[in-house]
Design a protein around this motif. Structure first.
Motif, PDB file in Angstrom:
ATOM      1  N   GLU A  52     -16.643  25.643  17.056  1.00 58.84           N
ATOM      2  CA  GLU A  52     -17.032  24.255  17.326  1.00 58.84           C
ATOM      3  C   GLU A  52     -15.806  23.442  17.767  1.00 58.84           C
ATOM      4  OE1 GLU A  52     -17.894  25.914  14.496  1.00 58.84           O
ATOM      5  OE2 GLU A  52     -19.927  26.306  15.238  1.00 58.84           O
ATOM      6  N   GLU A  53     -14.679  23.671  17.103  1.00 57.49           N
ATOM      7  CA  GLU A  53     -13.461  22.935  17.477  1.00 57.49           C
ATOM      8  C   GLU A  53     -13.010  23.331  18.879  1.00 57.49           C
ATOM      9  OE1 GLU A  53     -11.866  22.710  12.861  1.00 57.49           O
ATOM     10  OE2 GLU A  53     -11.014  24.176  14.232  1.00 57.49           O
ATOM     11  N   MET A  54     -13.114  24.626  19.176  1.00 58.15           N
ATOM     12  CA  MET A  54     -12.724  25.097  20.511  1.00 58.15           C
ATOM     13  C   MET A  54     -13.587  24.421  21.579  1.00 58.15           C
ATOM     14  SD  MET A  54     -10.194  27.279  20.511  1.00 58.15           S
ATOM     15  CE  MET A  54     -10.334  28.393  21.906  1.00 58.15           C
ATOM     16  N   VAL A  55     -14.887  24.335  21.318  1.00 63.05           N
ATOM     17  CA  VAL A  55     -15.781  23.695  22.289  1.00 63.05           C
ATOM     18  C   VAL A  55     -15.350  22.246  22.487  1.00 63.05           C
ATOM     19  CG1 VAL A  55     -18.152  22.900  22.668  1.00 63.05           C
ATOM     20  CG2 VAL A  55     -17.738  25.216  21.809  1.00 63.05           C
ATOM     21  N   GLN A  56     -15.066  21.580  21.375  1.00 65.70           N
ATOM     22  CA  GLN A  56     -14.655  20.175  21.451  1.00 65.70           C
ATOM     23  C   GLN A  56     -13.361  20.024  22.265  1.00 65.70           C
ATOM     24  OE1 GLN A  56     -14.593  18.764  17.383  1.00 65.70           O
ATOM     25  NE2 GLN A  56     -14.407  16.656  18.105  1.00 65.70           N
ATOM     26  N   ILE A  57     -12.392  20.892  21.989  1.00 61.71           N
ATOM     27  CA  ILE A  57     -11.105  20.805  22.695  1.00 61.71           C
ATOM     28  C   ILE A  57     -11.316  21.031  24.193  1.00 61.71           C
ATOM     29  CG2 ILE A  57      -8.851  21.919  23.018  1.00 61.71           C
ATOM     30  CD1 ILE A  57      -8.932  22.571  19.967  1.00 61.71           C
ATOM     31  N   ILE A  58     -12.050  22.092  24.516  1.00 63.96           N
ATOM     32  CA  ILE A  58     -12.239  22.449  25.923  1.00 63.96           C
ATOM     33  C   ILE A  58     -13.027  21.373  26.661  1.00 63.96           C
ATOM     34  CG2 ILE A  58     -13.321  24.154  27.455  1.00 63.96           C
ATOM     35  CD1 ILE A  58     -10.682  24.975  25.927  1.00 63.96           C
ATOM     36  N   CYS A  59     -14.074  20.860  25.998  1.00 62.09           N
ATOM     37  CA  CYS A  59     -14.942  19.920  26.698  1.00 62.09           C
ATOM     38  C   CYS A  59     -14.310  18.543  26.890  1.00 62.09           C
ATOM     39  CB  CYS A  59     -16.296  19.827  26.009  1.00 62.09           C
ATOM     40  SG  CYS A  59     -17.200  21.381  26.181  1.00 62.09           S
ATOM     41  N   THR A  60     -13.232  18.232  26.138  1.00 62.13           N
ATOM     42  CA  THR A  60     -12.540  16.972  26.435  1.00 62.13           C
ATOM     43  C   THR A  60     -11.649  17.132  27.668  1.00 62.13           C
ATOM     44  OG1 THR A  60     -10.766  17.597  24.930  1.00 62.13           O
ATOM     45  CG2 THR A  60     -12.426  16.103  24.049  1.00 62.13           C
ATOM     46  N   MET A  61     -11.373  18.365  28.056  1.00 58.62           N
ATOM     47  CA  MET A  61     -10.449  18.586  29.169  1.00 58.62           C
ATOM     48  C   MET A  61     -11.115  19.060  30.455  1.00 58.62           C
ATOM     49  SD  MET A  61      -7.661  20.626  26.896  1.00 58.62           S
ATOM     50  CE  MET A  61      -6.300  20.644  28.035  1.00 58.62           C
ATOM     51  N   TYR A  62     -12.203  19.801  30.314  1.00 58.46           N
ATOM     52  CA  TYR A  62     -12.814  20.420  31.498  1.00 58.46           C
ATOM     53  C   TYR A  62     -14.326  20.277  31.425  1.00 58.46           C
ATOM     54  CZ  TYR A  62      -8.345  22.910  31.620  1.00 58.46           C
ATOM     55  OH  TYR A  62      -7.015  23.228  31.631  1.00 58.46           O
ATOM     56  N   SER A  63     -14.967  20.322  32.597  1.00 58.99           N
ATOM     57  CA  SER A  63     -16.414  20.506  32.550  1.00 58.99           C
ATOM     58  C   SER A  63     -16.676  21.963  32.929  1.00 58.99           C
ATOM     59  CB  SER A  63     -17.117  19.529  33.491  1.00 58.99           C
ATOM     60  OG  SER A  63     -16.708  19.766  34.800  1.00 58.99           O
ATOM     61  N   VAL A  64     -17.196  22.684  31.974  1.00 64.67           N
ATOM     62  CA  VAL A  64     -17.397  24.124  32.143  1.00 64.67           C
ATOM     63  C   VAL A  64     -18.885  24.419  32.020  1.00 64.67           C
ATOM     64  CG1 VAL A  64     -16.762  26.396  31.230  1.00 64.67           C
ATOM     65  CG2 VAL A  64     -15.170  24.492  31.024  1.00 64.67           C
ATOM     66  N   ARG A  65     -19.392  25.304  32.870  1.00 65.34           N
ATOM     67  CA  ARG A  65     -20.809  25.684  32.767  1.00 65.34           C
ATOM     68  C   ARG A  65     -21.057  26.360  31.423  1.00 65.34           C
ATOM     69  NH1 ARG A  65     -22.174  29.342  37.768  1.00 65.34           N
ATOM     70  NH2 ARG A  65     -20.467  30.416  36.746  1.00 65.34           N
ATOM     71  N   ASN A  66     -22.224  26.098  30.860  1.00 71.47           N
ATOM     72  CA  ASN A  66     -22.533  26.625  29.527  1.00 71.47           C
ATOM     73  C   ASN A  66     -22.357  28.128  29.391  1.00 71.47           C
ATOM     74  OD1 ASN A  66     -22.922  24.684  27.696  1.00 71.47           O
ATOM     75  ND2 ASN A  66     -25.099  24.374  28.168  1.00 71.47           N
ATOM     76  N   GLU A  67     -22.820  28.869  30.414  1.00 70.31           N
ATOM     77  CA  GLU A  67     -22.751  30.332  30.301  1.00 70.31           C
ATOM     78  C   GLU A  67     -21.301  30.816  30.349  1.00 70.31           C
ATOM     79  OE1 GLU A  67     -24.331  28.617  32.668  1.00 70.31           O
ATOM     80  OE2 GLU A  67     -24.401  29.679  34.587  1.00 70.31           O
ATOM     81  N   ASP A  68     -20.442  30.065  31.051  1.00 68.65           N
ATOM     82  CA  ASP A  68     -19.021  30.422  31.076  1.00 68.65           C
ATOM     83  C   ASP A  68     -18.348  30.041  29.766  1.00 68.65           C
ATOM     84  OD1 ASP A  68     -19.194  31.409  33.586  1.00 68.65           O
ATOM     85  OD2 ASP A  68     -18.491  29.592  34.579  1.00 68.65           O
ATOM     86  N   LEU A  69     -18.756  28.902  29.230  1.00 75.91           N
ATOM     87  CA  LEU A  69     -18.137  28.378  28.008  1.00 75.91           C
ATOM     88  C   LEU A  69     -18.227  29.404  26.880  1.00 75.91           C
ATOM     89  CD1 LEU A  69     -16.768  25.817  26.910  1.00 75.91           C
ATOM     90  CD2 LEU A  69     -18.983  25.095  26.046  1.00 75.91           C
ATOM     91  N   GLU A  70     -19.392  29.989  26.744  1.00 74.97           N
ATOM     92  CA  GLU A  70     -19.631  30.975  25.678  1.00 74.97           C
ATOM     93  C   GLU A  70     -18.588  32.102  25.745  1.00 74.97           C
ATOM     94  OE1 GLU A  70     -22.583  30.775  23.699  1.00 74.97           O
ATOM     95  OE2 GLU A  70     -21.896  32.485  22.517  1.00 74.97           O
ATOM     96  N   PHE A  71     -18.424  32.650  26.954  1.00 79.32           N
ATOM     97  CA  PHE A  71     -17.468  33.750  27.134  1.00 79.32           C
ATOM     98  C   PHE A  71     -16.038  33.281  26.867  1.00 79.32           C
ATOM     99  CE2 PHE A  71     -14.453  35.444  30.364  1.00 79.32           C
ATOM    100  CZ  PHE A  71     -14.171  36.634  29.725  1.00 79.32           C
ATOM    101  N   ILE A  72     -15.700  32.125  27.411  1.00 78.68           N
ATOM    102  CA  ILE A  72     -14.328  31.619  27.272  1.00 78.68           C
ATOM    103  C   ILE A  72     -13.976  31.414  25.799  1.00 78.68           C
ATOM    104  CG2 ILE A  72     -12.894  29.557  27.675  1.00 78.68           C
ATOM    105  CD1 ILE A  72     -14.430  29.392  30.421  1.00 78.68           C
ATOM    106  N   ILE A  73     -14.896  30.817  25.067  1.00 79.23           N
ATOM    107  CA  ILE A  73     -14.643  30.534  23.645  1.00 79.23           C
ATOM    108  C   ILE A  73     -14.518  31.845  22.866  1.00 79.23           C
ATOM    109  CG2 ILE A  73     -15.603  29.484  21.541  1.00 79.23           C
ATOM    110  CD1 ILE A  73     -14.702  27.416  23.590  1.00 79.23           C
ATOM    111  N   ASN A  74     -15.407  32.789  23.135  1.00 82.87           N
ATOM    112  CA  ASN A  74     -15.364  34.059  22.395  1.00 82.87           C
ATOM    113  C   ASN A  74     -14.112  34.856  22.726  1.00 82.87           C
ATOM    114  OD1 ASN A  74     -17.778  33.635  21.135  1.00 82.87           O
ATOM    115  ND2 ASN A  74     -18.982  34.632  22.725  1.00 82.87           N
ATOM    116  N   PHE A  75     -13.783  34.882  23.995  1.00 82.26           N
ATOM    117  CA  PHE A  75     -12.674  35.722  24.444  1.00 82.26           C
ATOM    118  C   PHE A  75     -11.322  35.177  23.974  1.00 82.26           C
ATOM    119  CE2 PHE A  75      -9.994  37.962  27.527  1.00 82.26           C
ATOM    120  CZ  PHE A  75     -10.557  39.221  27.441  1.00 82.26           C
TER     121      PHE A  75
END
Ligand SMILES: [Zn+2]
Length: 322
Positions: free
Chosen positions: A168-191
């Motif tokens: 959840e924190e990773m999503v918050q950090i990333i989403c304040t900086m970038y607009s990322v497509r949902n399907e990409d976000l999942e992979f980026i956060i996990n990886f």
């Protein structure tokens, strides 16, 4: 407080705020953790609050905060080195500055980024200041591997360890900086496994996803020799990608193990679940663990100057062998 803007690390942030508000800040701290955890970000927020004359205020405009924002606050000193290591001269310069009292507030803060790169001489020199610091001095180290510092130095420093961020924190950090497509976000956060900088690198180097597509294609079709040969040539020409190829492969085989044990929700490559499911039927758990083990050994041998072409050939045999 500036520290209120930090996402995640909540226990650490509360601890730091308490120290400042109760006026119980010690003389030496280290922020330690893997590269890319945001050690510098949190340290700079801590330092700004520490130097602030009204730390309870939001958006404070005291002279200390104003000059800190401009990078001209004389009570903040960062050790900079133009070499690969921090030598004794840099620490001597620090010590000269320590002799002068603070200008705008009751503290002076010294930041040593990449403190692990201090030479033994430099550490011994710093030890003198750590042993008898003037009452206004706070020294802050940023360190990936604090155990590498001299035990005498370690014993004088309070180590503040940064732990990986939650999803959840990773999503918050990333989403304040970038607009990322949902399907990409999942992979980026996990990886990126809880390391913000790794996620940022993945976003900025979109090529990683392309690389992953190629590798997954091969894992699914180990007999497509033409594609294998193309990719082998690509790997030989792109040395800097080898580390990432290992990361991707290892994430794939770990996912296979997760899937075998019914832990589907813990897949790193959740969006490639179908491919993983296809492949996993050919493997026993034992085989998967053995494969991961061999890949890790092979990855290490790249660090120790293995003949590059030989290494790549072994890597491709490993991918092809089911
Ligand atoms: Zn202020």
């Amino acid at each position: 407080m500036e520290l209120d803007n930090i996402i995640g690390q909540s226990a650490l942030v509360s601890q730091l705020k308490r120290l400042i508000l109760s006026n119980k800040v010690g003389h030496a701290y280290a922020f330690s953790g893997a590269p890319g955890m945001g050690k510098r970000t949190i340290a700079l927020s801590f330092i700004k609050d520490l130097l602030c004359n009204n730390p309870k205020n939001d958006n404070c405009t005291c002279i200390s905060c104003r000059t800190f924002n401009e990078g001209t606050n004389p009570d903040f000193y960062e050790v900079v080195s133009d070499k690969k290591s921090i030598g004794v001269d840099s620490i001597r310069d620090l010590q000269q500055d320590v002799a002068n009292r603070p200008t705008y507030c009751s503290k002076k803060v010294y930041l040593i980024d990449d403190a692990d790169s201090m030479t033994v001489q430099a550490q011994n020199c710093l030890l003198k200041t750590l042993e008898e610091p003037p009452e206004y001095v706070v020294i802050i180290l940023l360190s990936v591997n604090i155990e590498a510092l001299l035990p005498t130095v370690q014993s004088r420093i309070i180590n503040l360890r940064m732990n990986p961020y939650t999803k959840e924190e990773m999503v918050q950090i990333i989403c304040t900086m970038y607009s990322v497509r949902n399907e990409d976000l999942e992979f980026i956060i996990n990886f990126s496994r809880g390391i913000p900088q790794d996620a940022i690198n993945l976003i900025e180097e979109g090529s990683v996803r392309e690389l992953r597509s190629k590798i997954f294609y091969l894992l699914e079709r180990p007999s497509d020799f033409e594609q294998f040969e193309n990719f082998r040539k690509y790997a030989l020409d792109n040395k800097e990608d080898v580390h990432m190829i290992f990361d991707i492969l290892l994430s794939f085989y770990r996912d296979c193990i997760m899937l075998k044990h019914g832990m589907e929700n813990r897949l790193i490559n959740l969006d490639k679940k179908d491919i993983i499911r296809d492949v996993v039927s050919h493997y026993s758990s034992h085989k998967l663990f053995a494969k991961i083990d061999r890949l890790e050994k092979l990855r290490n041998s790249f660090r120790y100057n293995i003949n590059f072409q030989l290494g790549i050939d072994s890597l491709f045999m490993e991918i092809q062998e089911v």
